[in-house]
Design an enzyme around this catalytic site. Sequence first.
Site, mmCIF file in Angstrom:
data_model
loop_
_atom_site.group_PDB
_atom_site.id
_atom_site.type_symbol
_atom_site.label_atom_id
_atom_site.label_comp_id
_atom_site.label_asym_id
_atom_site.label_seq_id
_atom_site.Cartn_x
_atom_site.Cartn_y
_atom_site.Cartn_z
ATOM 1 N N SER A 67 1.018 -1.112 0.091
ATOM 2 C CA SER A 67 0.019 0.049 0.072
ATOM 3 C C SER A 67 0.879 1.240 -0.148
ATOM 4 C CB SER A 67 -0.926 -0.115 1.505
ATOM 5 O OG SER A 67 -1.946 -0.939 1.095
ATOM 6 N N GLU B 293 -1.248 0.971 20.422
ATOM 7 C CA GLU B 293 -2.669 1.349 20.288
ATOM 8 C C GLU B 293 -3.601 0.095 19.928
ATOM 9 O OE1 GLU B 293 -3.088 4.842 17.668
ATOM 10 O OE2 GLU B 293 -2.083 6.271 18.962
ATOM 11 N N GLU C 229 -9.787 -16.214 7.623
ATOM 12 C CA GLU C 229 -9.711 -17.360 7.662
ATOM 13 C C GLU C 229 -8.299 -17.551 8.621
ATOM 14 O OE1 GLU C 229 -10.232 -16.297 4.885
ATOM 15 O OE2 GLU C 229 -12.132 -17.122 4.757
#
Lengths: 402, 374
Positions: free
Chosen positions: A164, A249, A386
């Site tokens: 990403s 966090e 899964e």
Amino acid sequence: MRLRFDESVEAFRAELLDWLAAHRPSAEEMAADPSISTGHAPDWARRWTRQMFDAGWLVPGWPPELGGRNAGPIETLVYIEELARAKVPRTTNVQGLGIVAPSILDYGSEAQIRDYAMPILRGEKTACLGMSEPGAGSDLAALSTRAVLDGDRFVINGQKVWTSGANYADFCFLFCRTDPDAPKHKGISIVLVDMDTPGITVRPLPEIIRPEHPDLNEVFFADVVVPAENLVGEMNNGWAMANGSLAHERGMVWVSGVMSLEESMDRLRGELPAITAGLTPAERAVAIDRVVELTIDTTAARCLGYRGFAKLAKGGSAPEQALMKLFASEVRQRIALVGAEVQGAAAIEVGAVDMDGHLSVDEPQGTWLEQYFHSFANTISAGASEIQRNIIAERVLGLPRS
Amino acid sequence: MDFEFTDDQLELRDNARRVLASACPPSLVRSVYEGGGGADDLWATLIGLDWPAIGVSEEHGGLGLGFLEAAIVVEELGRVVAPSPFLATVTQLAPMLREAGSPGLLAGIAAGDCTGTLALAEGGAWRTDAVHTTARRTGAGWVLHGEKSHVLDGASADEVAVVARLEGTAGDDGLGVFLAAGDTLSAQPRPVIDPTMPVATVTLEGAEVGGDRVLVEPGEPGAAPAIARALQEATTAMALSTTATCRAIFEATLQYAKDREQFGRPIGSFQALKHRLADMYLAVERASSLAYFAALTIAEDDDRRGVAASMAKAAAGDCQRLVAGDGLQLHGGIGFTWEHDLHFLLKRAKSGDLLFGTAAAHRAQLARMLGLAA
């Protein structure tokens, strides 16, 4: 057990809300120059992250020199909730602030903290996380991108995928194999790689929704040379750091996900009279029942989150978070699916609902059908459902490994 | 905001669990199933421990603890399938007495001198708008006509709170609650699949109730809200009990999956079972979280208590649907036998779902409360 927060927590909330009202970027400002990838930080986002850092609101649980105010876990929970309610992100580079910077602060050298972690916290740099590979997805430890130590430098060859923000990020927090002969978990190291280093090729992978703003990428490394001092922590100890990175966090970030489920349900309930107007009473009753069921799920998600948080605050185990990730991501998917099915044929029309910039995981945008397809980002990434079920079975329930 | 019990509450839970391990072993449940009795001794033990007094205020002779403490006891009783008047007496009659401001009987409940129940359902519906039983004023008292179904402990309770309405009224209008002595009523015990949750049909053909035994006066402005509040408490308790039974099924199934070996390894090492156990765990945690939320709204008298109670009961129903089925399936043949104790839990979970409104019934009620349906 009780339903309300202490007065001191409410005072913290009030102070935050005052500050947000005075300083936050406006919705118009954000929409005019949207972030189009998790590696992309528009000017407003860079300014905003810096402003939060300076005021001690970027990571409240950290000390002031790291952009915080030594807030406790309950205050941090309230903080994340209020930012989500205000619809203003701390950063557009979520993996940079959430994973990369904390990991470098925990394990990195002084120079790495100065040159890589602090610039993330000040909104000056963005980072991507080089983990998955074509042959290493759920089985991340099978990764094969090689970093060979050659004197005072690493030479890196291999390929990452699903990275990403790699198309805009300044550097990569790269997991690579440094000892091919060791057992697979024990030969992995982390190296910081500037994305403009020669030999790196980034190829965006447009997604099934909003292909014009790809966030995922393939990243190819061909004889990429990196200084040896870019090794994070100890050589061949990368796997342990991968499992320790998100720590502080964890147990609180769920609340922004729940807020977005609540927002989606508000929208679905609001649209319900109009989109069921043409149905028979029997059809409408079925539609309403499904919407009520999702309303229960959404309330359950918040209550489950508070339960897990209470356990964590009292020293409970983190794998409980697998339950929350599994449940919230599957509820998100069901909401979008039911939204589309209740809406009927009109749901196949595109462009009916505006989308700003790239689609972040916690920020459903677009029509119900567009949201449905995009919701698979939550059930596939960061440990597919899964895998979460395996983690729950083995680490929470204590079932034997297969 | 805190969704964890306090240390005192956790201690209460540990004590309750320890007491019930010896006072209510599976052999006691089996004895009740097979007609051997034994439930009276258990009730005497619980009275000796002051459990019926937990939720009653100190001024009424109780321990003055809150709904959360009562919830803890309800859960522990549900966990061991306890055959006991506790649920009907403490979570169905007592809230109605409290709403009605009837201190005398509350003291009796706290002292363990009397048991009770609530006769609401008619034709299997627990909604107040489905109440057709009528109340007619006659001189100083009232005469009741109608038939109540599925009254928990209806054939054995000392006191029965009957929800009835003034003739010619409908919906929330004209509702009232009348306290009838159990021995003055015609109660037909029904043969049921779970003898630890015995129900009766109570027929009221001209049953007379004295004017001093009106708990909620029909036609009073606060009548319907008072009844609703008592029902929220009873509904939440049934959700807590059922969810606790489901947790016991889940824990038994998890243990079985770890112990039972086939193909040379524990069956719990197979992914087909792991994923089902993970889903069972999620269903139990989902239902538990909502049940605690509902309990909190009652303990703190929060405005969301109506919605929360129905959500908790619906989630308990969803939970038992998955957990009872998968619990039996994963136990295999042994769970299918009368000899194994699993079926006590399975039947209790089913009873708990079907009494006080099924998941679907509570979703329909939620649709009305959320303004999605008329």
